[in-house]
Design a protein around this motif. Structure first.
Motif, mmCIF file in Angstrom:
data_model
loop_
_atom_site.group_PDB
_atom_site.id
_atom_site.type_symbol
_atom_site.label_atom_id
_atom_site.label_comp_id
_atom_site.label_asym_id
_atom_site.label_seq_id
_atom_site.Cartn_x
_atom_site.Cartn_y
_atom_site.Cartn_z
ATOM 1 N N TRP A 1 11.689 -31.024 -46.390
ATOM 2 C CA TRP A 1 11.218 -31.397 -44.899
ATOM 3 C C TRP A 1 10.250 -32.236 -44.229
ATOM 4 O O TRP A 1 10.171 -32.813 -43.284
ATOM 5 C CB TRP A 1 10.810 -30.353 -44.587
ATOM 6 C CG TRP A 1 9.917 -29.047 -45.483
ATOM 7 C CD1 TRP A 1 9.603 -28.920 -46.291
ATOM 8 C CD2 TRP A 1 8.497 -29.438 -44.828
ATOM 9 N NE1 TRP A 1 8.314 -28.072 -46.499
ATOM 10 C CE2 TRP A 1 7.623 -28.799 -45.129
ATOM 11 C CE3 TRP A 1 7.974 -29.426 -43.650
ATOM 12 C CZ2 TRP A 1 6.347 -29.227 -45.708
ATOM 13 C CZ3 TRP A 1 6.424 -29.999 -43.265
ATOM 14 C CH2 TRP A 1 5.164 -29.349 -44.202
ATOM 15 N N SER B 1 22.808 -29.384 -38.298
ATOM 16 C CA SER B 1 22.176 -28.236 -37.566
ATOM 17 C C SER B 1 23.676 -27.574 -37.728
ATOM 18 O O SER B 1 24.505 -27.402 -36.890
ATOM 19 C CB SER B 1 22.413 -28.519 -36.115
ATOM 20 O OG SER B 1 21.475 -27.021 -36.070
ATOM 21 N N ASP C 1 14.941 -27.389 -43.207
ATOM 22 C CA ASP C 1 14.440 -25.470 -42.816
ATOM 23 C C ASP C 1 16.173 -24.384 -41.882
ATOM 24 O O ASP C 1 17.098 -25.360 -42.733
ATOM 25 C CB ASP C 1 14.339 -25.948 -41.071
ATOM 26 C CG ASP C 1 12.476 -25.279 -40.846
ATOM 27 O OD1 ASP C 1 12.799 -23.976 -41.386
ATOM 28 O OD2 ASP C 1 11.669 -25.933 -39.760
ATOM 29 N N HIS C 2 14.480 -23.738 -42.153
ATOM 30 C CA HIS C 2 15.879 -22.478 -41.793
ATOM 31 C C HIS C 2 14.958 -22.010 -40.203
ATOM 32 O O HIS C 2 14.538 -21.792 -40.234
ATOM 33 C CB HIS C 2 15.757 -21.358 -43.064
ATOM 34 C CG HIS C 2 16.543 -20.638 -42.500
ATOM 35 N ND1 HIS C 2 15.765 -18.861 -41.521
ATOM 36 C CD2 HIS C 2 18.071 -19.881 -42.364
ATOM 37 C CE1 HIS C 2 17.019 -18.005 -41.718
ATOM 38 N NE2 HIS C 2 18.289 -18.264 -42.152
ATOM 39 N N ILE C 3 15.722 -21.822 -39.021
ATOM 40 C CA ILE C 3 15.289 -20.843 -38.037
ATOM 41 C C ILE C 3 16.302 -19.233 -37.644
ATOM 42 O O ILE C 3 18.019 -18.900 -38.414
ATOM 43 C CB ILE C 3 16.024 -21.922 -36.468
ATOM 44 C CG1 ILE C 3 15.405 -22.983 -37.235
ATOM 45 C CG2 ILE C 3 15.231 -21.012 -35.739
ATOM 46 C CD1 ILE C 3 15.664 -23.896 -35.862
ATOM 47 N N SER D 1 5.229 -24.026 -39.598
ATOM 48 C CA SER D 1 6.810 -23.262 -38.963
ATOM 49 C C SER D 1 6.209 -22.626 -37.481
ATOM 50 O O SER D 1 5.344 -22.403 -36.594
ATOM 51 C CB SER D 1 6.235 -21.952 -40.069
ATOM 52 O OG SER D 1 6.553 -22.695 -41.072
ATOM 53 N N THR E 1 10.829 -20.312 -37.960
ATOM 54 C CA THR E 1 11.388 -21.202 -38.771
ATOM 55 C C THR E 1 10.690 -21.447 -39.850
ATOM 56 O O THR E 1 9.816 -20.310 -39.783
ATOM 57 C CB THR E 1 11.063 -22.623 -38.131
ATOM 58 O OG1 THR E 1 9.878 -22.681 -38.705
ATOM 59 C CG2 THR E 1 11.679 -23.082 -36.489
ATOM 60 N N ARG E 2 11.391 -21.435 -41.237
ATOM 61 C CA ARG E 2 10.673 -21.054 -42.015
ATOM 62 C C ARG E 2 9.797 -22.204 -42.344
ATOM 63 O O ARG E 2 8.566 -22.053 -43.185
ATOM 64 C CB ARG E 2 11.686 -21.323 -42.934
ATOM 65 C CG ARG E 2 12.866 -19.681 -43.000
ATOM 66 C CD ARG E 2 11.572 -18.939 -44.235
ATOM 67 N NE ARG E 2 11.148 -19.636 -45.764
ATOM 68 C CZ ARG E 2 10.556 -18.790 -46.254
ATOM 69 N NH1 ARG E 2 9.595 -18.164 -46.255
ATOM 70 N NH2 ARG E 2 10.258 -19.052 -47.810
ATOM 71 N N LEU F 1 10.756 -29.919 -31.781
ATOM 72 C CA LEU F 1 11.233 -28.359 -31.547
ATOM 73 C C LEU F 1 12.103 -27.988 -29.850
ATOM 74 O O LEU F 1 13.123 -27.195 -29.936
ATOM 75 C CB LEU F 1 10.763 -27.029 -31.981
ATOM 76 C CG LEU F 1 11.142 -25.430 -31.589
ATOM 77 C CD1 LEU F 1 11.931 -25.611 -32.241
ATOM 78 C CD2 LEU F 1 9.736 -24.652 -32.115
#
Length: 348
Positions: A66, A80, A107-109, A235, A252-253, A262
Protein backbone atom coordinates in the motif's frame (compact mmCIF):
# COMPACT_ATOMS: atom_id res chain seq x y z
CA UNK A 1 10.94 6.77 27.58
CA UNK A 2 9.01 4.84 24.90
CA UNK A 3 6.43 7.61 24.55
CA UNK A 4 9.27 10.06 23.91
CA UNK A 5 10.80 7.80 21.27
CA UNK A 6 7.47 6.78 19.74
CA UNK A 7 5.15 9.82 19.95
CA UNK A 8 1.72 9.77 18.28
CA UNK A 9 2.51 12.99 16.39
CA UNK A 10 3.46 12.15 12.81
CA UNK A 11 5.94 15.04 12.51
CA UNK A 12 8.45 13.04 14.58
CA UNK A 13 10.16 10.52 12.27
CA UNK A 14 10.69 7.18 13.97
CA UNK A 15 13.15 6.23 11.22
CA UNK A 16 15.43 9.21 11.73
CA UNK A 17 15.31 8.85 15.51
CA UNK A 18 16.19 5.16 15.45
CA UNK A 19 18.32 4.55 12.38
CA UNK A 20 19.91 7.92 11.60
CA UNK A 21 20.47 8.46 15.31
CA UNK A 22 21.93 4.97 15.69
CA UNK A 23 24.30 5.40 12.77
CA UNK A 24 25.43 8.82 14.02
CA UNK A 25 26.05 7.43 17.51
CA UNK A 26 28.08 4.48 16.19
CA UNK A 27 30.07 6.79 13.91
CA UNK A 28 30.93 9.11 16.81
CA UNK A 29 32.04 6.14 18.92
CA UNK A 30 34.20 4.83 16.05
CA UNK A 31 35.87 8.22 15.54
CA UNK A 32 36.52 8.62 19.25
CA UNK A 33 37.92 5.09 19.43
CA UNK A 34 40.30 5.77 16.55
CA UNK A 35 41.52 8.96 18.18
CA UNK A 36 42.15 7.01 21.39
CA UNK A 37 43.78 4.16 19.42
CA UNK A 38 41.09 1.74 20.55
CA UNK A 39 41.06 -0.26 17.32
CA UNK A 40 38.80 -3.07 18.58
CA UNK A 41 36.17 -0.64 19.82
CA UNK A 42 36.33 1.25 16.51
CA UNK A 43 35.67 -2.00 14.62
CA UNK A 44 32.74 -2.86 16.86
CA UNK A 45 31.23 0.61 16.41
CA UNK A 46 31.70 0.42 12.64
CA UNK A 47 30.01 -2.99 12.57
CA UNK A 48 27.18 -1.54 14.63
CA UNK A 49 26.73 1.30 12.15
CA UNK A 50 26.63 -1.17 9.27
CA UNK A 51 24.12 -3.32 11.13
CA UNK A 52 21.83 -0.35 11.78
CA UNK A 53 22.15 0.76 8.16
CA UNK A 54 21.29 -2.76 7.06
CA UNK A 55 18.14 -2.71 9.18
CA UNK A 56 17.16 0.60 7.65
CA UNK A 57 17.71 -0.79 4.16
CA UNK A 58 15.72 -3.93 4.99
CA UNK A 59 12.68 -1.90 6.07
CA UNK A 60 12.87 0.18 2.89
CA UNK A 61 13.14 -2.94 0.75
CA UNK A 62 10.15 -4.56 2.45
CA UNK A 63 7.79 -1.58 2.45
CA UNK A 64 4.15 -2.75 2.32
CA UNK A 65 2.43 -2.74 -1.04
CA UNK A 66 0.00 0.00 0.00
CA UNK A 67 2.87 2.38 0.75
CA UNK A 68 4.62 1.65 -2.54
CA UNK A 69 1.39 2.28 -4.40
CA UNK A 70 0.58 5.47 -2.48
CA UNK A 71 4.03 6.93 -3.22
CA UNK A 72 4.14 5.92 -6.89
CA UNK A 73 4.02 8.51 -9.67
CA UNK A 74 1.33 8.44 -10.83
CA UNK A 75 -0.56 6.65 -8.08
CA UNK A 76 -2.25 3.59 -9.65
CA UNK A 77 -6.00 3.34 -9.32
CA UNK A 78 -6.83 0.22 -7.30
CA UNK A 79 -9.51 -2.26 -8.22
CA UNK A 80 -12.44 -1.89 -5.83
CA UNK A 81 -14.47 -4.99 -4.99
CA UNK A 82 -17.67 -4.22 -3.08
CA UNK A 83 -19.80 -7.25 -2.28
CA UNK A 84 -22.94 -5.29 -1.42
CA UNK A 85 -24.80 -4.90 1.85
CA UNK A 86 -25.71 -7.61 4.35
CA UNK A 87 -28.52 -7.04 6.85
CA UNK A 88 -27.34 -7.61 10.45
CA UNK A 89 -30.27 -6.14 12.38
CA UNK A 90 -33.37 -4.07 11.57
CA UNK A 91 -32.12 -0.89 9.95
CA UNK A 92 -28.45 -1.93 10.07
CA UNK A 93 -26.30 -3.39 7.29
CA UNK A 94 -22.60 -3.99 6.88
CA UNK A 95 -20.40 -4.15 3.82
CA UNK A 96 -16.76 -4.59 2.90
CA UNK A 97 -14.60 -3.16 0.14
CA UNK A 98 -11.33 -4.80 -0.87
CA UNK A 99 -8.85 -2.66 -2.78
CA UNK A 100 -6.20 -4.39 -4.88
CA UNK A 101 -3.62 -3.49 -7.50
CA UNK A 102 -2.63 -6.27 -9.89
CA UNK A 103 -4.03 -8.78 -7.43
CA UNK A 104 -2.05 -7.39 -4.47
CA UNK A 105 -3.98 -6.25 -1.40
CA UNK A 106 -3.83 -2.50 -0.83
CA UNK A 107 -6.59 -1.64 1.64
CA UNK A 108 -9.89 -2.73 3.15
CA UNK A 109 -12.85 -0.50 4.02
CA UNK A 110 -15.27 -1.75 6.68
CA UNK A 111 -18.69 -0.18 6.09
CA UNK A 112 -21.84 0.08 8.16
CA UNK A 113 -25.12 1.59 6.95
CA UNK A 114 -27.85 2.60 9.39
CA UNK A 115 -31.41 3.87 9.15
CA UNK A 116 -31.35 6.95 11.40
CA UNK A 117 -35.07 6.52 12.09
CA UNK A 118 -34.22 3.30 13.92
CA UNK A 119 -30.98 4.38 15.60
CA UNK A 120 -30.10 7.15 18.01
CA UNK A 121 -26.66 8.71 17.57
CA UNK A 122 -24.79 10.08 20.57
CA UNK A 123 -21.45 11.82 21.11
CA UNK A 124 -19.26 10.81 24.06
CA UNK A 125 -16.08 12.20 25.58
CA UNK A 126 -13.98 10.70 28.36
CA UNK A 127 -11.12 13.02 29.29
CA UNK A 128 -9.19 10.18 30.93
CA UNK A 129 -8.73 8.52 27.53
CA UNK A 130 -8.91 5.12 29.17
CA UNK A 131 -11.28 3.23 26.86
CA UNK A 132 -10.72 1.27 23.68
CA UNK A 133 -13.49 1.03 21.11
CA UNK A 134 -14.51 -2.32 22.65
CA UNK A 135 -14.62 -0.74 26.11
CA UNK A 136 -16.89 2.02 24.82
CA UNK A 137 -19.22 -0.49 23.18
CA UNK A 138 -19.60 -2.48 26.38
CA UNK A 139 -20.11 0.64 28.49
CA UNK A 140 -22.75 2.12 26.17
CA UNK A 141 -24.44 -1.08 25.04
CA UNK A 142 -24.16 0.37 21.54
CA UNK A 143 -24.61 -1.42 18.24
CA UNK A 144 -22.02 0.78 16.55
CA UNK A 145 -19.11 2.79 17.93
CA UNK A 146 -16.54 4.68 15.86
CA UNK A 147 -13.75 7.03 16.87
CA UNK A 148 -14.69 10.68 16.73
CA UNK A 149 -13.03 13.97 15.89
CA UNK A 150 -9.61 15.30 16.86
CA UNK A 151 -8.30 15.70 20.38
CA UNK A 152 -5.34 17.33 22.13
CA UNK A 153 -2.56 15.39 23.89
CA UNK A 154 -4.42 15.68 27.22
CA UNK A 155 -7.53 14.12 25.67
CA UNK A 156 -9.57 17.32 25.48
CA UNK A 157 -11.60 17.95 22.29
CA UNK A 158 -9.85 19.96 19.60
CA UNK A 159 -13.17 20.74 17.89
CA UNK A 160 -16.57 21.72 19.37
CA UNK A 161 -18.86 18.94 20.58
CA UNK A 162 -22.34 18.69 22.03
CA UNK A 163 -23.07 15.79 24.36
CA UNK A 164 -26.75 15.41 25.27
CA UNK A 165 -27.11 19.18 24.99
CA UNK A 166 -23.90 20.05 26.86
CA UNK A 167 -21.15 21.93 25.04
CA UNK A 168 -17.57 20.67 25.12
CA UNK A 169 -14.38 21.66 23.36
CA UNK A 170 -13.10 25.10 22.41
CA UNK A 171 -15.27 28.12 23.19
CA UNK A 172 -14.23 29.79 19.93
CA UNK A 173 -13.78 27.93 16.68
CA UNK A 174 -13.73 28.74 12.97
CA UNK A 175 -14.44 25.97 10.51
CA UNK A 176 -14.20 25.68 6.74
CA UNK A 177 -15.65 22.19 6.81
CA UNK A 178 -18.48 20.47 8.66
CA UNK A 179 -20.11 18.84 11.62
CA UNK A 180 -22.28 15.79 12.23
CA UNK A 181 -25.42 16.58 14.24
CA UNK A 182 -28.25 14.45 15.57
CA UNK A 183 -31.55 15.14 17.28
CA UNK A 184 -35.29 15.00 16.82
CA UNK A 185 -35.35 18.50 15.33
CA UNK A 186 -33.56 17.53 12.10
CA UNK A 187 -34.91 15.56 9.13
CA UNK A 188 -34.32 11.81 9.58
CA UNK A 189 -32.74 12.63 12.93
CA UNK A 190 -29.26 13.36 11.54
CA UNK A 191 -27.44 15.83 9.29
CA UNK A 192 -23.96 16.84 8.19
CA UNK A 193 -23.75 20.62 8.29
CA UNK A 194 -21.52 22.71 6.04
CA UNK A 195 -20.00 25.18 8.50
CA UNK A 196 -18.00 27.28 6.05
CA UNK A 197 -18.65 30.95 6.73
CA UNK A 198 -20.95 30.21 9.68
CA UNK A 199 -20.81 30.81 13.40
CA UNK A 200 -19.92 27.24 14.37
CA UNK A 201 -21.16 27.27 17.95
CA UNK A 202 -24.45 28.91 16.97
CA UNK A 203 -24.94 26.46 14.09
CA UNK A 204 -24.62 23.36 16.27
CA UNK A 205 -26.36 24.80 19.36
CA UNK A 206 -29.89 23.58 18.43
CA UNK A 207 -28.77 19.95 18.36
CA UNK A 208 -28.31 17.76 21.45
CA UNK A 209 -25.59 15.75 19.73
CA UNK A 210 -22.90 17.36 17.57
CA UNK A 211 -19.35 16.69 16.48
CA UNK A 212 -17.40 19.20 14.39
CA UNK A 213 -14.61 17.72 12.29
CA UNK A 214 -12.65 18.18 9.06
CA UNK A 215 -12.30 18.03 6.18
CA UNK A 216 -15.56 17.67 4.31
CA UNK A 217 -14.57 14.88 1.96
CA UNK A 218 -17.63 15.52 -0.17
CA UNK A 219 -20.02 18.45 0.19
CA UNK A 220 -23.65 18.79 -0.91
CA UNK A 221 -22.54 20.30 -4.23
CA UNK A 222 -20.40 17.26 -4.98
CA UNK A 223 -17.16 19.14 -4.36
CA UNK A 224 -14.21 17.58 -2.53
CA UNK A 225 -12.92 19.92 0.17
CA UNK A 226 -9.86 17.93 1.26
CA UNK A 227 -6.43 19.42 0.45
CA UNK A 228 -4.42 17.78 -2.32
CA UNK A 229 -1.53 16.62 -0.14
CA UNK A 230 0.55 13.63 -1.22
CA UNK A 231 2.23 12.13 1.82
CA UNK A 232 -0.25 12.39 4.70
CA UNK A 233 -1.15 8.73 4.49
CA UNK A 234 -3.33 7.22 7.19
CA UNK A 235 -6.08 4.83 8.11
CA UNK A 236 -9.32 6.78 7.88
CA UNK A 237 -12.74 6.96 9.53
CA UNK A 238 -15.55 8.85 7.82
CA UNK A 239 -19.28 9.39 8.28
CA UNK A 240 -21.61 10.10 5.37
CA UNK A 241 -25.23 10.37 4.31
CA UNK A 242 -26.48 8.66 1.17
CA UNK A 243 -29.21 9.79 -1.21
CA UNK A 244 -31.91 8.22 0.97
CA UNK A 245 -30.69 9.87 4.18
CA UNK A 246 -29.12 6.73 5.63
CA UNK A 247 -25.94 7.06 7.67
CA UNK A 248 -22.89 5.33 6.19
CA UNK A 249 -19.69 4.99 8.23
CA UNK A 250 -16.42 3.57 7.01
CA UNK A 251 -13.04 2.70 8.48
CA UNK A 252 -9.98 1.78 6.43
CA UNK A 253 -7.20 -0.53 7.52
CA UNK A 254 -4.01 0.65 5.80
CA UNK A 255 -2.63 4.09 5.03
CA UNK A 256 -3.20 4.09 1.27
CA UNK A 257 -5.66 6.98 1.29
CA UNK A 258 -4.74 10.62 1.49
CA UNK A 259 -7.77 12.70 2.42
CA UNK A 260 -8.15 13.93 -1.14
CA UNK A 261 -7.84 10.41 -2.53
CA UNK A 262 -10.51 9.20 -0.13
CA UNK A 263 -12.84 11.99 -1.24
CA UNK A 264 -12.27 11.05 -4.87
CA UNK A 265 -12.96 7.41 -4.11
CA UNK A 266 -16.18 8.12 -2.19
CA UNK A 267 -17.48 10.43 -4.91
CA UNK A 268 -17.05 7.73 -7.57
CA UNK A 269 -18.00 4.77 -5.37
CA UNK A 270 -21.21 2.74 -5.75
CA UNK A 271 -22.31 3.81 -2.24
CA UNK A 272 -24.45 6.69 -3.52
CA UNK A 273 -23.15 9.17 -0.96
CA UNK A 274 -24.49 12.72 -0.88
CA UNK A 275 -22.12 14.23 1.69
CA UNK A 276 -19.17 12.82 3.65
CA UNK A 277 -17.16 14.09 6.63
CA UNK A 278 -13.77 12.88 7.82
CA UNK A 279 -13.13 12.03 11.47
CA UNK A 280 -9.73 11.52 13.12
CA UNK A 281 -7.56 8.78 11.64
CA UNK A 282 -4.33 6.84 11.90
CA UNK A 283 -3.97 4.01 14.43
CA UNK A 284 -6.93 5.39 16.38
CA UNK A 285 -9.28 4.80 13.42
CA UNK A 286 -11.70 2.35 15.05
CA UNK A 287 -15.08 0.80 14.35
CA UNK A 288 -17.04 -1.88 16.15
CA UNK A 289 -20.39 -3.29 15.05
CA UNK A 290 -22.11 -5.66 17.47
CA UNK A 291 -25.55 -7.24 17.20
CA UNK A 292 -27.03 -10.38 18.73
CA UNK A 293 -25.66 -12.48 15.86
CA UNK A 294 -22.75 -10.49 14.45
CA UNK A 295 -19.62 -8.73 15.64
CA UNK A 296 -16.83 -7.02 13.73
CA UNK A 297 -13.97 -4.85 14.96
CA UNK A 298 -11.86 -2.82 12.54
CA UNK A 299 -8.76 -0.93 13.69
CA UNK A 300 -6.47 1.20 11.53
CA UNK A 301 -2.74 0.58 11.55
CA UNK A 302 -1.03 3.43 9.73
CA UNK A 303 -0.31 7.15 9.74
CA UNK A 304 2.73 8.90 8.29
CA UNK A 305 3.47 12.33 6.86
CA UNK A 306 6.89 11.28 5.54
CA UNK A 307 6.96 8.45 3.03
CA UNK A 308 10.43 7.51 4.21
CA UNK A 309 9.35 6.86 7.81
CA UNK A 310 9.45 3.08 7.34
CA UNK A 311 10.16 2.41 11.03
CA UNK A 312 6.85 4.06 11.99
CA UNK A 313 5.04 2.01 9.33
CA UNK A 314 6.54 -1.23 10.66
CA UNK A 315 5.80 -0.36 14.30
CA UNK A 316 2.19 0.59 13.62
CA UNK A 317 1.58 -2.55 11.53
CA UNK A 318 2.90 -4.80 14.32
CA UNK A 319 1.46 -2.97 17.30
CA UNK A 320 -0.96 -5.25 19.18
CA UNK A 321 -2.36 -2.95 21.88
CA UNK A 322 -5.34 -0.71 21.12
CA UNK A 323 -5.26 3.08 21.21
CA UNK A 324 -7.51 4.60 23.84
CA UNK A 325 -10.25 6.86 22.43
CA UNK A 326 -11.23 10.03 24.29
CA UNK A 327 -14.03 10.83 21.80
CA UNK A 328 -16.47 8.48 20.09
CA UNK A 329 -19.74 8.48 18.21
CA UNK A 330 -22.19 5.69 19.09
CA UNK A 331 -25.42 4.37 17.61
CA UNK A 332 -28.03 2.61 19.74
CA UNK A 333 -31.37 1.13 18.61
CA UNK A 334 -34.17 3.54 19.43
CA UNK A 335 -36.24 0.72 20.91
CA UNK A 336 -33.40 0.21 23.40
CA UNK A 337 -33.81 3.84 24.50
CA UNK A 338 -37.55 3.36 24.86
CA UNK A 339 -37.12 0.14 26.84
CA UNK A 340 -34.58 1.82 29.12
CA UNK A 341 -36.91 4.78 29.73
CA UNK A 342 -39.70 2.38 30.62
CA UNK A 343 -37.51 0.56 33.12
CA UNK A 344 -37.20 -2.59 31.01
CA UNK A 345 -33.82 -4.14 30.15
CA UNK A 346 -32.35 -2.55 27.04
CA UNK A 347 -31.15 -4.72 24.18
CA UNK A 348 -27.36 -4.79 23.80
Amino acid sequence: MLRTLFPLETAASFTLRIFAGGIAFCALVAIAALLLRRTRLAKIATAGALLVAGGWGFLHATKPAWLRAALATPVPVPRSDFGGWTARAPGLETGDVELTIDGTWIDHIALCRLDARRYRFSVHWDGTGSRTVEDWQRALGATLVINGSYFLPDGSPQTPLRLDGRAAGPARYTSLHGGFVAGDGVANGVAILDLKGKDVLAAIAPFPQAMVSYPLLLDEAGEMRAPATREWLASRTFIALDGEGRVVVGTTRSGFFTLRRLGEYLKASPLGLRVALNFDGGPIASQIVKTDAFERVTIGNAEITDGGDVARVWWQAHRTSRWRLPIVLAATPREADAASAAGAPARP
